[in-house]
Design a protein around this motif. Structure first.
Motif, short mmCIF file in Angstrom:
data_model
loop_
_atom_site.label_atom_id
_atom_site.label_comp_id
_atom_site.label_asym_id
_atom_site.label_seq_id
_atom_site.Cartn_x
_atom_site.Cartn_y
_atom_site.Cartn_z
N ILE A 39 24.57 49.70 15.49
CA ILE A 39 24.30 49.96 16.91
C ILE A 39 23.93 48.66 17.64
O ILE A 39 23.53 47.68 17.02
CB ILE A 39 23.15 50.98 17.08
N ASP A 40 24.08 48.73 18.94
CA ASP A 40 23.57 47.69 19.83
C ASP A 40 22.42 48.32 20.60
O ASP A 40 22.64 49.15 21.49
CB ASP A 40 24.66 47.22 20.79
N PRO A 41 21.18 47.98 20.28
CA PRO A 41 20.05 48.65 20.93
C PRO A 41 19.98 48.39 22.43
O PRO A 41 19.37 49.16 23.16
CB PRO A 41 18.83 48.07 20.20
N LEU A 42 20.62 47.32 22.90
CA LEU A 42 20.60 47.00 24.32
C LEU A 42 21.47 47.97 25.12
O LEU A 42 21.33 48.06 26.35
CB LEU A 42 21.07 45.56 24.55
N ALA A 43 22.37 48.67 24.43
CA ALA A 43 23.25 49.63 25.11
C ALA A 43 23.18 50.99 24.43
O ALA A 43 24.12 51.77 24.52
CB ALA A 43 24.68 49.11 25.10
#
Length: 264
Positions: A39-43
């Motif tokens: 995952i990309d936690p910023l998105a």
């Protein structure tokens, strides 16, 4: 939703994540597994959930993912608590600040200070600052046994056993006595665990240690000393090997309660 970060060291015969999942299924509670590496936690659309970190890799990406996710979710344990427990230095500092008994400890990059500490105690225990499962815990008896700086050294407390106490929300819910012929009695290093009753002194010091590091739940390792106990370390993603207490059920109920709280 309860989201679970699986313990990377789980095996078919020692599956902490799976044990709690079985209890959640028994309770009919929805959950999903969360792979931090995908995952990309910023998105991330994940918000308002309870994220249980059964275990994690000690790397920058996974920690930063959790730290960002904790802004919009309830992460158990918190990233700060996990990072604190991962560092023996910070754990020791917080224990001392809170007045929790712990063996005398030195952390330094100075070899002369390390040799002076060794000479004063006659023999000390060397531990990696970021270590787990009792790996590379060594007895140091002479200056020649010291490796490269920095040095994390503790006085050796003579013993033939230690105790692992499992704490949830300030309450000791299970404990084992661990024994081995080695310096460390860790189960992963060949220690044998036997369930024991939790006495009042054990409850008090284990709960105090959990509070000192800010952990919702943890494993506190104790040595018997002078009729009481001294804290060796605190584990923020603990195992519960050999415990008679129904830890998976207790953890499942705890997570269900945290999720219900977040929905109020």
């Amino acid at each position: 939703m309860i989201r679970i970060v699986p313990k990377p060291t789980d095996t078919p015969g020692d599956n902490s994540t799976g044990a709690v999942i079985r209890e959640l299924r028994r309770e009919g509670v929805a959950f999903s597994l969360l792979d931090l590496d995908t995952i990309d936690p910023l998105a991330s659309p994940i918000t308002g959930d309870t994220i249980w970190v059964c275990g994690m890799k000690q790397d920058i990406h996974q920690f930063e993912c959790l730290d960002v996710l904790s802004m919009e979710n309830n992460v158990v344990n918190s990233p700060d608590a996990i990072a604190t427990c991962a560092s023996k230095v910070k754990t020791t500092a917080l224990l001392l600040k809170s007045g929790i008994p712990s063996p005398e400890t030195l952390f330094t990059a100075s070899r002369p200070l390390a040799e002076e500490f060794l000479a004063r105690h006659g023999g000390v225990v060397s531990k990696p600052v970021y270590g787990y499962d009792g790996i590379d815990v060594r007895m140091v008896s002479s200056p020649g046994d010291l490796r490269e700086a920095p040095y994390y050294l503790q006085e050796y407390v003579e013993n033939d056993r230690d105790y692992r106490v499992f704490v949830i929300e300030g309450r000791a819910v299970g404990a084992i006595c661990r024994r081995s012929p080695h310096l460390t009695h860790n189960i992963h290093q060949g220690g044998i665990g036997t369930p024991v009753e939790i006495d009042p002194a054990m409850q008090e010091i284990a709960a105090g240690a959990a509070e000192a590091v800010g952990a919702d739940y943890c494993g506190v390792d104790l040595l018997p000393l002078n009729g009481g106990y001294t804290v060796l370390e605190v584990n923020g993603t603990p195992n519960w090997h050999c415990m008679a207490a129904p830890i998976p059920s207790l953890m499942a109920r705890y997570l269900i309660g945290k999720e219900q709280e977040s929905r109020r």
